[in-house]
Design a protein around this motif. Structure first.
Motif, PDB file in Angstrom:
ATOM      1  N   LEU A 131      -4.869  -1.898  -1.874  1.00 38.01           N
ATOM      2  CA  LEU A 131      -4.031  -1.731  -2.660  1.00 38.01           C
ATOM      3  C   LEU A 131      -3.064  -3.098  -2.449  1.00 38.01           C
ATOM      4  O   LEU A 131      -2.342  -3.181  -1.609  1.00 38.01           O
ATOM      5  N   LYS A 132      -3.257  -3.859  -3.543  1.00 41.35           N
ATOM      6  CA  LYS A 132      -2.656  -5.384  -3.103  1.00 41.35           C
ATOM      7  C   LYS A 132      -1.275  -5.743  -4.188  1.00 41.35           C
ATOM      8  O   LYS A 132      -1.793  -5.239  -5.456  1.00 41.35           O
ATOM      9  N   PRO A 133      -0.466  -6.243  -3.847  1.00 38.04           N
ATOM     10  CA  PRO A 133       0.846  -6.365  -4.827  1.00 38.04           C
ATOM     11  C   PRO A 133       0.563  -7.943  -5.305  1.00 38.04           C
ATOM     12  O   PRO A 133      -0.118  -8.937  -4.792  1.00 38.04           O
ATOM     13  N   ILE A 134       0.659  -7.858  -6.792  1.00 42.18           N
ATOM     14  CA  ILE A 134       0.518  -9.145  -7.566  1.00 42.18           C
ATOM     15  C   ILE A 134       1.850  -9.660  -7.986  1.00 42.18           C
ATOM     16  O   ILE A 134       2.551  -8.755  -8.655  1.00 42.18           O
ATOM     17  N   ASP A 135       2.300 -10.647  -7.494  1.00 45.46           N
ATOM     18  CA  ASP A 135       3.578 -11.108  -7.894  1.00 45.46           C
ATOM     19  C   ASP A 135       3.481 -11.877  -9.053  1.00 45.46           C
ATOM     20  O   ASP A 135       2.821 -13.131  -9.136  1.00 45.46           O
ATOM     21  N   GLY A 136       4.226 -11.281 -10.303  1.00 46.71           N
ATOM     22  CA  GLY A 136       4.040 -11.929 -11.419  1.00 46.71           C
ATOM     23  C   GLY A 136       5.319 -13.048 -11.898  1.00 46.71           C
ATOM     24  O   GLY A 136       5.640 -12.977 -13.142  1.00 46.71           O
ATOM     25  N   GLU A 137       6.029 -13.227 -10.700  1.00 44.79           N
ATOM     26  CA  GLU A 137       7.267 -13.941 -10.813  1.00 44.79           C
ATOM     27  C   GLU A 137       8.433 -13.051 -11.700  1.00 44.79           C
ATOM     28  O   GLU A 137       8.464 -12.149 -11.310  1.00 44.79           O
ATOM     29  N   PHE A 138       8.751 -13.632 -12.746  1.00 43.57           N
ATOM     30  CA  PHE A 138       9.852 -13.042 -13.535  1.00 43.57           C
ATOM     31  C   PHE A 138       9.367 -11.899 -14.499  1.00 43.57           C
ATOM     32  O   PHE A 138      10.129 -11.076 -14.632  1.00 43.57           O
ATOM     33  N   ARG A 139       7.954 -11.819 -14.127  1.00 39.57           N
ATOM     34  CA  ARG A 139       7.370 -10.553 -15.032  1.00 39.57           C
ATOM     35  C   ARG A 139       7.459  -9.423 -13.973  1.00 39.57           C
ATOM     36  O   ARG A 139       7.093  -8.286 -14.225  1.00 39.57           O
ATOM     37  N   GLY A 140       7.605  -9.523 -12.767  1.00 37.98           N
ATOM     38  CA  GLY A 140       7.630  -8.420 -11.905  1.00 37.98           C
ATOM     39  C   GLY A 140       6.510  -8.285 -11.005  1.00 37.98           C
ATOM     40  O   GLY A 140       5.336  -9.157 -11.083  1.00 37.98           O
ATOM     41  N   VAL A 141       6.417  -7.394 -10.123  1.00 36.81           N
ATOM     42  CA  VAL A 141       5.215  -7.173  -9.126  1.00 36.81           C
ATOM     43  C   VAL A 141       4.284  -5.924  -9.472  1.00 36.81           C
ATOM     44  O   VAL A 141       5.180  -5.037  -9.584  1.00 36.81           O
ATOM     45  N   TYR A 142       3.166  -5.960  -9.821  1.00 39.15           N
ATOM     46  CA  TYR A 142       2.465  -4.656  -9.707  1.00 39.15           C
ATOM     47  C   TYR A 142       1.327  -4.657  -8.867  1.00 39.15           C
ATOM     48  O   TYR A 142       1.188  -5.604  -7.989  1.00 39.15           O
ATOM     49  N   PHE A 143       0.661  -3.508  -8.851  1.00 41.01           N
ATOM     50  CA  PHE A 143      -0.388  -3.185  -7.658  1.00 41.01           C
ATOM     51  C   PHE A 143      -1.633  -3.224  -8.675  1.00 41.01           C
ATOM     52  O   PHE A 143      -1.847  -2.694  -9.334  1.00 41.01           O
ATOM     53  N   THR A 144      -2.861  -3.696  -7.867  1.00 45.55           N
ATOM     54  CA  THR A 144      -4.265  -3.334  -8.303  1.00 45.55           C
ATOM     55  C   THR A 144      -4.796  -2.774  -7.075  1.00 45.55           C
ATOM     56  O   THR A 144      -4.660  -3.146  -5.999  1.00 45.55           O
ATOM     57  N   ALA A 145      -5.811  -2.244  -7.345  1.00 44.57           N
ATOM     58  CA  ALA A 145      -6.947  -1.545  -6.290  1.00 44.57           C
ATOM     59  C   ALA A 145      -8.107  -2.331  -6.251  1.00 44.57           C
ATOM     60  O   ALA A 145      -8.753  -2.460  -7.247  1.00 44.57           O
ATOM     61  N   GLU A 146      -8.789  -2.711  -5.112  1.00 40.02           N
ATOM     62  CA  GLU A 146      -9.951  -3.319  -4.748  1.00 40.02           C
ATOM     63  C   GLU A 146     -10.797  -2.510  -3.826  1.00 40.02           C
ATOM     64  O   GLU A 146     -10.174  -2.445  -2.868  1.00 40.02           O
ATOM     65  N   ALA A 147     -12.085  -2.095  -3.990  1.00 43.39           N
ATOM     66  CA  ALA A 147     -13.011  -1.451  -3.179  1.00 43.39           C
ATOM     67  C   ALA A 147     -13.450  -2.498  -2.382  1.00 43.39           C
ATOM     68  O   ALA A 147     -13.791  -3.596  -2.751  1.00 43.39           O
ATOM     69  N   VAL A 148     -13.421  -2.461  -0.873  1.00 43.76           N
ATOM     70  CA  VAL A 148     -13.971  -3.398   0.108  1.00 43.76           C
ATOM     71  C   VAL A 148     -14.978  -2.659   0.575  1.00 43.76           C
ATOM     72  O   VAL A 148     -15.036  -1.293   0.851  1.00 43.76           O
ATOM     73  N   ASP A 149     -15.650  -3.324   1.427  1.00 42.92           N
ATOM     74  CA  ASP A 149     -16.605  -2.844   2.505  1.00 42.92           C
ATOM     75  C   ASP A 149     -16.164  -2.660   3.878  1.00 42.92           C
ATOM     76  O   ASP A 149     -14.990  -2.679   3.942  1.00 42.92           O
ATOM     77  N   TRP A 150     -16.762  -1.878   4.684  1.00 43.45           N
ATOM     78  CA  TRP A 150     -16.179  -1.459   5.958  1.00 43.45           C
ATOM     79  C   TRP A 150     -15.762  -2.629   7.123  1.00 43.45           C
ATOM     80  O   TRP A 150     -14.612  -2.340   7.372  1.00 43.45           O
ATOM     81  N   PHE A 151     -16.331  -3.427   6.879  1.00 42.76           N
ATOM     82  CA  PHE A 151     -15.984  -4.739   7.782  1.00 42.76           C
ATOM     83  C   PHE A 151     -14.582  -5.393   7.275  1.00 42.76           C
ATOM     84  O   PHE A 151     -13.668  -5.426   8.030  1.00 42.76           O
ATOM     85  N   THR A 152     -14.585  -5.475   6.068  1.00 42.06           N
ATOM     86  CA  THR A 152     -13.043  -5.993   5.430  1.00 42.06           C
ATOM     87  C   THR A 152     -12.001  -4.907   5.622  1.00 42.06           C
ATOM     88  O   THR A 152     -11.048  -5.205   6.023  1.00 42.06           O
ATOM     89  N   ALA A 153     -12.460  -3.681   5.655  1.00 41.27           N
ATOM     90  CA  ALA A 153     -11.392  -2.460   5.649  1.00 41.27           C
ATOM     91  C   ALA A 153     -10.830  -2.583   7.116  1.00 41.27           C
ATOM     92  O   ALA A 153      -9.795  -2.359   7.548  1.00 41.27           O
ATOM     93  N   LYS A 154     -12.001  -2.875   8.035  1.00 43.53           N
ATOM     94  CA  LYS A 154     -11.426  -2.813   9.382  1.00 43.53           C
ATOM     95  C   LYS A 154     -10.837  -4.083   9.971  1.00 43.53           C
ATOM     96  O   LYS A 154      -9.840  -3.751  10.553  1.00 43.53           O
ATOM     97  N   GLU A 155     -11.235  -5.053   9.265  1.00 42.23           N
ATOM     98  CA  GLU A 155     -10.062  -6.232   9.368  1.00 42.23           C
ATOM     99  C   GLU A 155      -8.720  -6.062   8.780  1.00 42.23           C
ATOM    100  O   GLU A 155      -7.648  -6.423   9.320  1.00 42.23           O
TER     101      GLU A 155
END
Length: 171
Positions: A131-155
């Motif tokens: 779950l990543k925050p996306i900073d839209g500056e004056f539009r505010g911060v919202y979150f997106t979800a991204e599926a990742v593999d095991w290695f990326t998750a482990k890191e």
């Protein structure tokens, strides 16, 4: 009689004990009676890890726990810097909704940000959702979800704290 050092020592011991007691706590909360949560583990289910990395800087309201819901029901509130495991019933299509507060515009008004995405979960599979925050500056911060593999998750979780079931089954 000067006993100031006793008072300082007792205050230091009290603060140390308080920090140890609070250090094991997490801010992440799972709603265990959610319709998609597999409670008893008897039926086939998907293992879904929700990962919320730390950010480079403080972000204000978006630093509060992120509300994650599925099919219009709150599933969990995930704290920044933590990850959690939820055993979920399989679904071909389900809608995940991320809700958070942010400040917007030149006057810094508080606004609720809501983003939804479609997901599918297969019995016996393991999913890692970052779950990543996306900073839209004056539009505010919202979150997106991204599926990742095991290695990326482990890191991703190297410096994060496991919460709830993830403590018993870390990535």
């Amino acid at each position: 009689m000067k006993i100031w050092w006793v008072r300082r020592l007792s205050n230091a011991l009290l603060m140390g004990a308080l920090m140890v007691a609070v250090g094991g706590c997490t801010a992440t909360k799972i709603v265990s009676d959610h319709p998609l949560v597999e409670k008893n583990g008897q039926t086939a289910h998907a293992k879904v890890y929700f990962i919320r990395p730390l950010t480079e800087r403080a972000m204000g309201f978006p630093d509060n726990p992120l509300n994650i819901g599925f099919d219009n029901h709150q599933l969990l509130a995930l704290a920044k810097g933590e990850y959690s495991l939820v055993h979920m019933k399989p679904r071909e299509t389900t809608t995940m909704t991320l809700k958070s507060l942010t400040t917007v515009g030149p006057d810094w008004h508080v606004k609720e940000m809501v983003k939804s995405q479609k997901w599918s979960f297969t019995a016996g599979a393991t999913y890692y959702i970052v779950l990543k925050p996306i900073d839209g500056e004056f539009r505010g911060v919202y979150f997106t979800a991204e599926a990742v593999d095991w290695f990326t998750a482990k890191e991703s979780v190297r410096h994060l704290r496991a919460a709830d079931a993830a403590k018993r089954a870390p990535i």
